[in-house]
Design a protein around this motif. Structure first.
Motif, PDB file in Angstrom:
ATOM      1  N   LYS A 183      39.005  30.581  -0.828  1.00 19.49           N
ATOM      2  CA  LYS A 183      38.610  31.731  -1.624  1.00 19.49           C
ATOM      3  C   LYS A 183      37.204  31.591  -2.202  1.00 19.49           C
ATOM      4  O   LYS A 183      36.446  32.573  -2.279  1.00 19.49           O
ATOM      5  N   ASP A 184      36.820  30.383  -2.612  1.00 20.10           N
ATOM      6  CA  ASP A 184      35.482  30.167  -3.167  1.00 20.10           C
ATOM      7  C   ASP A 184      34.402  30.390  -2.111  1.00 20.10           C
ATOM      8  O   ASP A 184      33.356  30.980  -2.394  1.00 20.10           O
ATOM      9  N   VAL A 185      34.659  29.922  -0.892  1.00 22.54           N
ATOM     10  CA  VAL A 185      33.699  30.121   0.191  1.00 22.54           C
ATOM     11  C   VAL A 185      33.540  31.613   0.483  1.00 22.54           C
ATOM     12  O   VAL A 185      32.423  32.115   0.649  1.00 22.54           O
ATOM     13  N   LYS A 206      34.020  34.033  -1.555  1.00 22.00           N
ATOM     14  CA  LYS A 206      33.315  34.645  -2.680  1.00 22.00           C
ATOM     15  C   LYS A 206      31.817  34.403  -2.560  1.00 22.00           C
ATOM     16  O   LYS A 206      31.008  35.324  -2.789  1.00 22.00           O
ATOM     17  N   ARG A 207      31.435  33.187  -2.173  1.00 23.98           N
ATOM     18  CA  ARG A 207      30.007  32.878  -2.010  1.00 23.98           C
ATOM     19  C   ARG A 207      29.387  33.689  -0.885  1.00 23.98           C
ATOM     20  O   ARG A 207      28.201  34.005  -0.908  1.00 23.98           O
ATOM     21  N   ALA A 208      30.199  34.031   0.117  1.00 22.91           N
ATOM     22  CA  ALA A 208      29.709  34.829   1.245  1.00 22.91           C
ATOM     23  C   ALA A 208      29.762  36.328   0.958  1.00 22.91           C
ATOM     24  O   ALA A 208      29.390  37.134   1.814  1.00 22.91           O
ATOM     25  N   GLY A 209      30.248  36.696  -0.240  1.00 25.52           N
ATOM     26  CA  GLY A 209      30.339  38.105  -0.593  1.00 25.52           C
ATOM     27  C   GLY A 209      31.486  38.827   0.074  1.00 25.52           C
ATOM     28  O   GLY A 209      31.436  40.045   0.263  1.00 25.52           O
ATOM     29  N   LEU A 210      32.546  38.089   0.419  1.00 22.20           N
ATOM     30  CA  LEU A 210      33.676  38.660   1.143  1.00 22.20           C
ATOM     31  C   LEU A 210      34.887  38.827   0.227  1.00 22.20           C
ATOM     32  O   LEU A 210      35.113  38.021  -0.673  1.00 22.20           O
ATOM     33  N   SER A 211      35.663  39.860   0.484  1.00 25.69           N
ATOM     34  CA  SER A 211      36.894  40.107  -0.256  1.00 25.69           C
ATOM     35  C   SER A 211      37.971  40.572   0.715  1.00 25.69           C
ATOM     36  O   SER A 211      37.746  40.621   1.934  1.00 25.69           O
ATOM     37  N   GLU A 212      39.137  40.937   0.198  1.00 23.71           N
ATOM     38  CA  GLU A 212      40.246  41.342   1.054  1.00 23.71           C
ATOM     39  C   GLU A 212      39.906  42.551   1.923  1.00 23.71           C
ATOM     40  O   GLU A 212      40.429  42.691   3.021  1.00 23.71           O
ATOM     41  N   GLN A 226      45.230  29.280  -6.328  1.00 17.55           N
ATOM     42  CA  GLN A 226      43.881  29.427  -6.872  1.00 17.55           C
ATOM     43  C   GLN A 226      42.811  29.262  -5.795  1.00 17.55           C
ATOM     44  O   GLN A 226      41.779  29.941  -5.832  1.00 17.55           O
ATOM     45  N   LYS A 227      43.064  28.418  -4.820  1.00 18.72           N
ATOM     46  CA  LYS A 227      41.999  28.035  -3.892  1.00 18.72           C
ATOM     47  C   LYS A 227      42.133  28.588  -2.480  1.00 18.72           C
ATOM     48  O   LYS A 227      41.124  28.857  -1.806  1.00 18.72           O
ATOM     49  N   ILE A 228      43.349  28.786  -1.984  1.00 18.90           N
ATOM     50  CA  ILE A 228      43.544  29.112  -0.565  1.00 18.90           C
ATOM     51  C   ILE A 228      44.250  30.453  -0.397  1.00 18.90           C
ATOM     52  O   ILE A 228      45.218  30.754  -1.093  1.00 18.90           O
ATOM     53  N   GLY A 229      43.777  31.262   0.566  1.00 16.69           N
ATOM     54  CA  GLY A 229      44.439  32.509   0.937  1.00 16.69           C
ATOM     55  C   GLY A 229      44.803  32.493   2.403  1.00 16.69           C
ATOM     56  O   GLY A 229      44.460  31.556   3.141  1.00 16.69           O
ATOM     57  N   TRP A 230      45.498  33.529   2.844  1.00 16.38           N
ATOM     58  CA  TRP A 230      45.941  33.630   4.240  1.00 16.38           C
ATOM     59  C   TRP A 230      45.973  35.084   4.661  1.00 16.38           C
ATOM     60  O   TRP A 230      46.331  35.962   3.868  1.00 16.38           O
ATOM     61  N   PHE A 231      45.566  35.356   5.906  1.00 16.55           N
ATOM     62  CA  PHE A 231      45.717  36.712   6.445  1.00 16.55           C
ATOM     63  C   PHE A 231      46.072  36.642   7.931  1.00 16.55           C
ATOM     64  O   PHE A 231      45.711  35.691   8.625  1.00 16.55           O
ATOM     65  N   PRO A 232      46.799  37.668   8.423  1.00 14.79           N
ATOM     66  CA  PRO A 232      47.150  37.721   9.842  1.00 14.79           C
ATOM     67  C   PRO A 232      46.078  38.440  10.635  1.00 14.79           C
ATOM     68  O   PRO A 232      45.408  39.345  10.125  1.00 14.79           O
ATOM     69  N   VAL A 233      45.913  38.069  11.890  1.00 10.92           N
ATOM     70  CA  VAL A 233      44.996  38.786  12.774  1.00 10.92           C
ATOM     71  C   VAL A 233      45.402  38.519  14.218  1.00 10.92           C
ATOM     72  O   VAL A 233      45.871  37.428  14.545  1.00 10.92           O
TER      73      VAL A 233
END
Length: 441
Positions: free
Chosen positions: A165-167, A169-175, A304-311
């Motif tokens: 999630k921090d990476v 955020k630094r890249a300006g990315l969200s859900e 707090q630190k890790i997320g997950w998404f399907p693709v």
């Protein structure tokens, strides 16, 4: 647990088992006496009955909770026997020698279940009380030629993207930036690489087996008929769509600098460490990666630190991947008392004990009527939510699961071109299909 597919040697050995079983005059269709069987109370007494259960070395404790509860409830004894690694190679060898357990963990996919020759060796489980309680995806597993041979005790692994999630955020990315195709996933990786000091992806060329996932994700648009044609030798792994997937992985991800610098020697444990530290933005892997995180960090820390998404190749869809802890099979031993006790054990596992089992194991439920335990990380909850619409990886579609990862490893070390990788996959697929007597080969 890792996600190795059944090794080629084991496939050939299993084909030999097929010949042995078919030539045995006592071998019968495992469904021949099932219609007359009476459903028994899962907690009925079984004093003096002893069952054996084969497991892999790294999963010997997986059935401990249910075994302890079953023994206490029924008076039976269930002894686990760990088969030396490689499990998928040594099990067919032991079976070919005439050794038989009463129960066994085994991958319930159409590419792996046949290698223990279910029609000759296993009890058919159609009509068991727990079958109707399974979720739709789980119901599709453990079935060969329309007959059920495996109880599904855990959900298949989910393939998707774990991200820091921090990476992001630094890249300006969200859900809202989550990809809806493989091309969008690569574009997302380019933003991570360009906007941060992290690698877009961490690839594990040292352990090899995770290399298969980037290719697998791109094959999700192939329809049921394509796989049916492949299994009938009317299509081949050298099809341009497969070669194109291998080529895109090489050129658009690896050669384009979207993997970490040491991707040729990266490891499964290194993936988790790099993602956790923010040295990599994403990891494409299955639920064993989730288990690795849960073994080291708390739910709160992971959330707090890790997320997950399907693709998938052209949608925001996850992929499911069966493994050997998903399925339990029961063998035809010729001892009616033990065979009925094995059925009762499965009915107990997926009946009165199931809520306690999944709570002890901290895993999702395979039964919609039994709630998944609380306290799981959000990444795990996201995978549970994605499972009903997930599509199977090729191990769940092809009659043989070739050692794709080994040939991809040859590619990343410059030993094979994408076309040669596809040809090696096809050669092994055809060799094993022919050895097991598949029509058309």
């Amino acid at each position: 647990m890792n996600r190795r597919v059944l090794p080629a040697l084991a496939l050939i050995c299993a084909a030999g088992l097929a010949a042995t079983a078919c030539s045995d005059p006592t071998a019968q269709d495992s469904g021949s006496d099932d219609a007359k069987r009476t459903v028994v109370d899962p907690t009925a007494r079984l004093d003096g009955v002893k069952l054996t259960m084969w497991t892999a070395q790294n999963t010997v404790d997986a059935p401990k909770q249910v075994i302890d509860a079953f023994e206490k409830a029924t008076g039976a004894t269930v002894e686990t026997q760990a088969i030396p690694d490689l499990y998928e190679q040594n099990v067919p060898t032991k079976l070919a020698s005439g050794d038989r357990p009463d129960l066994m963990f085994w991958q319930p996919s159409i590419s792996t279940l046949p290698f223990v020759q279910p029609r000759q060796n296993l009890l058919a489980l159609d009509g068991e009380p727990w079958v109707s309680e399974l979720g739709d995806t789980e119901k599709s597993l453990g079935v060969i030629d329309g007959k059920r041979y495996a109880a599904i005790v855990t959900s298949p692994a989910m393939l998707g993207v774990y991200y820091n999630k921090d990476v992001f955020k630094r890249a300006g990315l969200s859900e809202k930036d989550f990809p809806r195709s493989y091309d969008e996933l690569l574009a997302l990786g380019r933003k991570v690489a360009d906007q941060t000091d992290a690698a877009a992806f961490y690839e594990a060329g040292g352990d090899k087996w995770p290399l298969q996932w980037q290719m697998q994700l791109q094959l999700t648009d192939l329809d049921r008929q394509w796989w049916a044609d492949l299994n009938a030798n009317k299509r081949k792994w050298t099809d341009p769509v497969v070669v194109g997937a291998i080529k895109k992985y090489k050129e658009k991800l690896l050669d384009a600098g979207l993997a970490q610098k040491n991707y040729r020697t990266g490891t499964f444990t290194g993936q988790a460490d790099a993602l956790w530290k923010g040295e990599a933005g994403m990891v494409l892997n299955v639920t064993s990666f989730q288990s690795q995180l849960q073994a080291k960090y708390s739910t709160a820390e992971i959330d707090q630190k890790i997320g997950w998404f399907p693709v998938a190749n052209s949608s925001a869809t996850g992929l499911y991947s069966p493994d050997q802890t998903n399925g339990v099979v029961a063998f035809r031993t010729g001892d009616d008392k033990r065979q009925n006790a094995a059925r009762q054990f499965l009915a107990f596992w997926l009946g009165p004990d199931y809520p306690d089992y999944i709570k002890a194991m901290k895993i999702p439920s395979v039964q919609p009527s039994v709630p998944t335990p609380g306290g799981l990380p959000e990444t795990s909850k996201a995978q549970v939510a994605a499972l009903p619409k997930a599509v199977g990886v090729f191990q769940a579609k092809a009659i043989v699961a070739p050692d794709t990862h080994l040939y991809l490893a040859d590619m990343i070390f410059g030993k094979k071109s994408p076309q040669q990788v596809a040809q090696a996959i096809q050669d092994q697929f055809a060799q094993v299909a022919k050895a097991q007597g598949t029509p058309g080969f």
